[in-house]
Design a protein around this motif. Sequence first.
Motif, PDB file in Angstrom:
ATOM      1  N   ASN A 118      54.589  48.414  49.376  1.00 37.12           N
ATOM      2  CA  ASN A 118      53.461  48.706  50.670  1.00 37.12           C
ATOM      3  C   ASN A 118      52.190  48.523  49.947  1.00 37.12           C
ATOM      4  O   ASN A 118      51.216  49.283  50.958  1.00 37.12           O
ATOM      5  CB  ASN A 118      54.069  48.632  52.112  1.00 37.12           C
ATOM      6  N   ASN A 119      51.819  48.548  48.692  1.00 38.55           N
ATOM      7  CA  ASN A 119      51.243  49.857  48.121  1.00 38.55           C
ATOM      8  C   ASN A 119      50.072  48.138  47.175  1.00 38.55           C
ATOM      9  O   ASN A 119      51.443  47.932  46.258  1.00 38.55           O
ATOM     10  CB  ASN A 119      50.712  50.761  46.896  1.00 38.55           C
ATOM     11  N   CYS A 120      49.453  47.917  46.827  1.00 41.56           N
ATOM     12  CA  CYS A 120      48.651  47.126  46.532  1.00 41.56           C
ATOM     13  C   CYS A 120      47.315  47.457  46.026  1.00 41.56           C
ATOM     14  O   CYS A 120      47.099  47.778  47.274  1.00 41.56           O
ATOM     15  CB  CYS A 120      48.986  45.833  47.266  1.00 41.56           C
ATOM     16  N   VAL A 121      46.929  47.336  44.867  1.00 43.35           N
ATOM     17  CA  VAL A 121      45.496  47.402  44.684  1.00 43.35           C
ATOM     18  C   VAL A 121      44.899  46.505  44.324  1.00 43.35           C
ATOM     19  O   VAL A 121      44.751  45.262  44.297  1.00 43.35           O
ATOM     20  CB  VAL A 121      45.463  48.635  42.345  1.00 43.35           C
ATOM     21  N   MET A 122      43.235  46.063  44.693  1.00 39.72           N
ATOM     22  CA  MET A 122      42.229  45.210  44.915  1.00 39.72           C
ATOM     23  C   MET A 122      41.359  44.185  44.074  1.00 39.72           C
ATOM     24  O   MET A 122      41.385  44.864  42.998  1.00 39.72           O
ATOM     25  CB  MET A 122      41.167  45.856  45.952  1.00 39.72           C
ATOM     26  N   GLU A 123      41.921  43.079  43.695  1.00 41.10           N
ATOM     27  CA  GLU A 123      41.537  42.370  42.785  1.00 41.10           C
ATOM     28  C   GLU A 123      40.584  41.989  42.604  1.00 41.10           C
ATOM     29  O   GLU A 123      40.046  41.659  43.588  1.00 41.10           O
ATOM     30  CB  GLU A 123      42.540  41.403  41.692  1.00 41.10           C
ATOM     31  N   TYR A 124      39.657  42.369  41.644  1.00 37.41           N
ATOM     32  CA  TYR A 124      38.184  41.230  41.682  1.00 37.41           C
ATOM     33  C   TYR A 124      38.156  40.359  40.910  1.00 37.41           C
ATOM     34  O   TYR A 124      38.249  39.686  39.408  1.00 37.41           O
ATOM     35  CB  TYR A 124      37.234  41.970  41.440  1.00 37.41           C
ATOM     36  N   HIS A 125      37.967  38.914  41.739  1.00 32.99           N
ATOM     37  CA  HIS A 125      37.737  37.713  40.689  1.00 32.99           C
ATOM     38  C   HIS A 125      36.274  37.396  40.177  1.00 32.99           C
ATOM     39  O   HIS A 125      35.848  36.891  41.258  1.00 32.99           O
ATOM     40  CB  HIS A 125      37.985  36.880  41.568  1.00 32.99           C
ATOM     41  N   ARG A 126      36.306  37.357  39.809  1.00 33.91           N
ATOM     42  CA  ARG A 126      35.107  37.194  38.450  1.00 33.91           C
ATOM     43  C   ARG A 126      34.081  35.663  38.855  1.00 33.91           C
ATOM     44  O   ARG A 126      33.255  35.675  39.579  1.00 33.91           O
ATOM     45  CB  ARG A 126      33.988  37.853  37.721  1.00 33.91           C
ATOM     46  N   THR A 127      35.244  34.820  39.181  1.00 30.60           N
ATOM     47  CA  THR A 127      34.336  33.495  38.973  1.00 30.60           C
ATOM     48  C   THR A 127      34.509  33.529  40.853  1.00 30.60           C
ATOM     49  O   THR A 127      33.420  32.561  41.053  1.00 30.60           O
ATOM     50  CB  THR A 127      35.730  32.309  38.515  1.00 30.60           C
ATOM     51  N   THR A 128      34.938  33.862  41.682  1.00 31.86           N
ATOM     52  CA  THR A 128      34.687  33.256  43.077  1.00 31.86           C
ATOM     53  C   THR A 128      33.896  34.616  43.988  1.00 31.86           C
ATOM     54  O   THR A 128      33.271  34.545  44.683  1.00 31.86           O
ATOM     55  CB  THR A 128      35.607  33.309  43.708  1.00 31.86           C
ATOM     56  N   GLY A 129      33.781  35.344  43.154  1.00 32.84           N
ATOM     57  CA  GLY A 129      33.209  36.685  43.652  1.00 32.84           C
ATOM     58  C   GLY A 129      33.971  37.586  44.593  1.00 32.84           C
ATOM     59  O   GLY A 129      34.004  38.565  45.414  1.00 32.84           O
ATOM     60  N   THR A 130      35.305  37.150  45.341  1.00 35.59           N
ATOM     61  CA  THR A 130      36.622  37.835  46.070  1.00 35.59           C
ATOM     62  C   THR A 130      37.062  39.076  45.473  1.00 35.59           C
ATOM     63  O   THR A 130      37.229  38.828  44.536  1.00 35.59           O
ATOM     64  CB  THR A 130      37.221  36.740  46.012  1.00 35.59           C
ATOM     65  N   LEU A 131      36.556  39.662  46.548  1.00 36.92           N
ATOM     66  CA  LEU A 131      37.467  41.323  45.986  1.00 36.92           C
ATOM     67  C   LEU A 131      38.723  41.322  47.401  1.00 36.92           C
ATOM     68  O   LEU A 131      38.510  41.248  48.091  1.00 36.92           O
ATOM     69  CB  LEU A 131      36.530  42.792  46.340  1.00 36.92           C
TER      70      LEU A 131
END
Length: 771
Positions: free
Chosen positions: A401-414
């Motif tokens: 139940n733990n997860c680190v947020m990832e930033y996708h530079r190509t789409t700008g989504t976090l």
Amino acid sequence: MAVWIQAQQLQGDALHQMQSLYGQHFPIEVRHYLAQWIEGQLWDSVELENPQDELKAKRLLDSLVQELQRKAEHQVGEDGFLLKIKLGHYASQLKSTYDRCPLELVRCIKHILHSEQRLVQEANNAVGSGGGGGTMDSLSQRHQQINQTFEELRVSTQETENELRKLQHNQEYFIIQYQENLRIQAQLSSLSAVPAEERTQRETSLQAKRATVEAWLTREANTLQKYRLDLAEKHQKTLSQLRKQQTLILDEELIQWKRRQQLAGNGGPTEGGLDVLQSWCEKLADLIWQNRQQIRRAEHLTQQLPLPGPMEELLTKLNSDITDIISALVTSTFIIEKQPPQVLKTQTKFAATVRLLVGGKLNVHMNPPQVKAVIVSEQQAKALLKNESTRNDSSGEILNNNCVMEYHRTTGTLSAHFRNMSLKRIKRSDRRGAESVTEEKFTVMFESQFSVGGNELVFHVKTLSLPVVVIVHGSQDNNATATVLWDNAFAEPGRVPFVVPDKVLWPQLCEALDMKYKAEMHSARGLCDDNLVFLAQKAFSSASINQEDYRNMTMSWAQFNRESLPGRNFTFWQWFDGVMELMKKHLKPHWNDGAILGFVNKQQAQDMLMSKPNGTFLLRFSDSEIGGITIAWVAENPNKRLVWNLMPYTTKDFSIRSLADRISDLNHLMFLYPDRPKDEVFSKYYTPPLCIFTTPNPEPSSGNPTYMDQAPSPSVAHPINFAIFPPISDPMMDADGEFDLEDTMDVARHVEELLRRPMLCCLWPSSENLY
């Protein structure tokens, strides 16, 4: 290539947005020269969160590189030589960038294509019909209003930036002149050591100069103060407009998106527009942060040169307001992009995705936040929304139940993708009255902590999933789905968790049932008015209800799925869900073909068939059995014409032999109501014969209903056993002419299936059917 052709016609801000989609991560030249190939690929078939689809993505990457290389090889001439080098470079660049992460390429191209389609659609809506003379729909008008307000905010923010620079320049010059005044005063003070004759002359000159400078400083101090107040007033107006724009986006557009997401749980259209919302939230974040930085610079200028007046209080208020706006933006845009399943079974893997819609604009991703998921009860959810502390943080235990947020530079989504969660255990509360475990609602809460502006501001954020019902066995799924459907359909925005009305208008319920039915059938053919009249008659146990009668009738939750239908041991929803389950698993093509009427009662079937030729039949859902469908047909009896009803078929039966094959077996069924030859409707679903079945022809029994098989009608001599029920009184039948005793039904079905087994099976040189 059609999208790209239209995308090249975009103008103004739309063109700028389209151009901003491209960069080193995916050059616009690649989009241009491979437009037809790119639009012809099945990018949406790749699930970005499924590692098993990485091979698909790798094949698409390799194909893209090969297409670029092929395009480069075909370039000739001087201009072609340069293009050949450029395309070859792009092929190597894309291979190097995405070879180890091909799913990121797919994510990038999907984002580009969806954004282009949105921009083109918005442009087309803005033009309207008649070459621009038509009126735009309300959605386009609202979006245009939002985009226009953003342009106004951009202009006002640039104006305050220019005013701030002007103020800074004037203040710096003021400080220089102030220092000059101090220097003059120092010179005047030092004149005491100068001879009297010379001192008088210099003193007169310095005092005149000082008077001039001090007069200028007085005037300039007033001017600076006015500049400061004017700037503060402009910031107040900008912040007011920002707050209104943010309220429109977060409290209307985002809430509507969440509502669409909720209805999607009942089978409504897949919620779209999240990329549009993100683009707006990113613009808000940019503008808010720029204004905040301007206000802080104004504070610094005020501290550098304190002047009498209310400026300090104004800036404190502005700082407080801008911080509130940022706080609302960050906390409200932490959303659940992919909801966990609303019927959640313990010890079963499930997934969810959370996303921050401001993307990377506030540099939250520079210190990647960790998100935690916990399951909480309805009461705990109420306390959380009231900011009340709860003694127990959760009502169960979720694994992974733990997860680190990832930033996708190509789409700008976090975002954070929880792929392998599992509910290990659940703690239930005391239930009220007749409430069952499948009526108890929980929610999965996702929480994190975001640092904005390099730990300058820290926000603790929480977001709640749609209500979930926790089950421990598949047999509870039916009733749990009813709870979820009712909640999704009738929950109101801003409700106290998870309050829903106990009664709703019947037409509202019909809308929810129709939405669910069409989703299960994957078809545009939903429930027609006649179907809804039938359902109303069943739900309210009244055969006299018509379409006009039920418009103002209400149905309670208890009638829907707590109280059994009269004379039955199941509820209205359980019956309806059984129909959907049967159709979804075995009969979907026949429903979509229009071959199944389904929602017809026994008397209606008899009235419809009596005026038709012998052998005319229809398919209707069983009244007495969950998930059963029966065949009713008209045939000639020695004494009179009768409508006969076959014992209901269920999922168990169709797992053995399909509906089409069963209808093919029954030679006395000739025309599907009203007059379509059965082979015309069902032949494409027949199983090709591989062997020939021969069965004995027992003499007909007397007294009880005749069992027949493969006979043209009940009046044909030498019938083979087959379960049919004439509309006569019989102790083994219920009021609908169907067996009501489970044992009897099992025996009859067993006999029917037994008679279909080959007594002699062999391969014949011809395909002659000996049924």
